[in-house]
Write an enzyme that holds these catalytic residues in place. Structure first.
Site, short mmCIF file in Angstrom:
data_model
loop_
_atom_site.label_atom_id
_atom_site.label_comp_id
_atom_site.label_asym_id
_atom_site.label_seq_id
_atom_site.Cartn_x
_atom_site.Cartn_y
_atom_site.Cartn_z
N ARG A 69 -2.69 5.40 3.46
CA ARG A 69 -3.10 5.44 2.06
C ARG A 69 -2.94 4.06 1.43
NH1 ARG A 69 0.25 10.77 0.36
NH2 ARG A 69 1.58 9.92 2.00
N CYS A 92 3.16 5.47 -2.71
CA CYS A 92 4.08 5.36 -3.85
C CYS A 92 3.77 4.20 -4.78
CB CYS A 92 5.52 5.26 -3.35
SG CYS A 92 6.11 6.75 -2.51
N GLY A 132 0.85 -1.19 0.00
CA GLY A 132 0.00 0.00 0.00
C GLY A 132 0.87 1.23 0.00
#
Length: 441
Positions: free
Chosen positions: A334, A266, A263
């Site tokens: 994220r 990037c 995850g």
């Protein structure tokens, strides 16, 4: 040297703090007034080991300042670093609106020579777009001011960003002007003392290098997860396979840990952006598509194991969840696998009692107050009368727990290990039902 850095997020703040640490005069700029106000009070809005102290130390010495004033920003630095976000657009391509907005800001205000440094992760050809935007803006002012564009991609690992910047493996510089190369060589000299870490190349190659590096690492992870899923059907233990593979120096041990998927800010974004670039070129990047597809499937793997164990009857169940961030030593959630898992559990009527050493506030910000999510103060509190324990992030504090305590607190001795932290044979001998990734189950 005087440096202006646009964007006070993860990349911009680490870059600014580290450049100030070696004596440069750094001004960090952001349009978010609340963030700048926090930073001016010595509060760092993200978690990164060592960053708070470095920011506070250099702010106190006057080497690191924060502002929303664009006039001051452009006037301040010979080096104008662009480190704003490039979020994925709806089609997966990188959204360059913030990068180009900074370019326009610089073009509207610059009165003397500047070196504009693309630090954000951007598609190949972005430097040309930045150059054109600045040139067009100067033309509307009837101004003729010299400037150069440089691609200087960041290679910072969340959780180890300070060390990565202060002791880099490499410093990639994409330039088209020897003078600019030498000025950047001087800026980076403090990080380049015991050997030459500078890798000088043309601008487009530098832009591609960042995407290529992240796509390669993501590929290794998806490849190992594909093998792990096969190992389960074959009765093999992927952890033993990993050791056998990694001992080959051509392969090595880095990034061959199977688990519940990657995850962060990037890998998912960069693989998608590179895939989108290929489509724009009319090239079918099948491997990149497969890397993304395998990862999206892998994020659902632990939920599938949970659903199979309980025969789809999850309504009313409560699960202890250890780990919310996408990796240890960060509060970044994220594209975190834990989010995919929690949302799938909630959809089936289950509740979650969660603990993470750093990502609790971020979880609260994302999900708010809900009856099916309880954020607790420590790992042990998450266990209380839960039907099973789920591990989704490999924080050190989870690696050697008190299994007797876990067994006594859980309603049933069941562990779903999304990071393969534990020994299946040991836990089964201790009376646990254990599910890992690719452990021959």
């Amino acid at each position: 040297m005087k440096v202006s850095i646009y964007g006070s997020g993860y990349v911009g703040l680490v870059t600014g703090a580290c450049l100030a640490e070696v004596g440069n005069d750094v001004l960090c700029i952001d349009v978010d007034e609340r963030k700048i106000e926090m930073l001016n009070k010595g509060k760092v809005p993200i978690f990164e080991p060592g960053l708070d102290e470095m920011v506070q130390r250099n702010a106190a010495s006057g080497k690191l300042k924060f502002t929303t004033d664009m006039d001051q920003a452009v006037e301040h630095g010979l080096f104008q670093f662009i480190a704003v976000g490039t979020p994925p657009d709806e089609d997966g391509s990188a959204d360059l609106q913030y990068v180009l907005a900074v370019a326009q800001t610089i073009g509207q205000r610059m009165t003397d020579y500047k070196i504009i440094v693309d630090k954000s992760t951007v598609p190949v050809g972005t430097a040309d777009k930045v150059r054109n935007k600045i040139s067009e803006t100067l033309k509307t002012r009837n101004a003729s001011v010299e400037f150069d564009i440089v691609s200087n991609p960041e290679f910072l690992k969340e959780g180890a960003a300070i060390e990565d910047f202060m002791k880099p493996d490499r410093i990639v510089l994409g330039t088209d002007n020897p003078r600019t190369t030498e000025l950047l060589r001087a800026l980076y000299a403090p990080f380049n003392r015991n050997r030459d870490r500078l890798v000088i190349m043309d601008i487009r190659s530098a832009e591609l290098t960042k995407y290529a590096a992240n796509a390669m690492l993501a590929t290794k992870i998806s490849f190992m997860n594909e093998l792990a899923n096969m190992a389960e059907h074959l009765g093999a233990d992927i952890e033993q396979v990993r050791l056998g593979m990694g001992s080959d120096p051509r392969i090595g041990y880095h990034f061959i840990y199977p688990g519940c998927g990657y995850g962060g800010s990037c890998f998912p974004k960069d693989v998608q952006a590179l895939e989108r670039t290929a489509k724009e070129l009319g090239y079918d990047a099948e491997l990149l598509q497969a890397v993304e597809s395998v990862n999206n499937r892998q994020k659902k793997r632990i939920f599938q194991k949970i659903s199979q164990h309980y025969k789809g009857q999850l309504d009313g169940k409560t699960f202890a969840l250890w780990g919310l961030s996408f990796k240890p030593n960060t509060d970044d959630m994220r594209a975190a696998p834990a989010r995919v898992l929690m949302e799938a559990l909630w959809q089936q009527g289950a509740k979650v009692q969660a603990y993470d050493p750093e990502a609790m506030e971020e979880t609260q910000r994302i999900y708010g107050e809900r009856e099916d999510l309880k954020l607790v103060a420590d790992p042990e509190a998450a266990l209380s009368q839960a039907d099973a324990l789920i591990v989704m992030t490999e924080w050190k504090t989870f690696r050697s727990p008190d299994f007797d305590l876990i067994k006594s607190r859980l309603a049933a001795a069941v562990i779903f290990d999304g990071r393969n932290l534990y020994d299946p044979d040991f836990l089964e001998n201790e009376g646990f039902v254990y599910y890992g990734i690719g452990r021959g189950q």
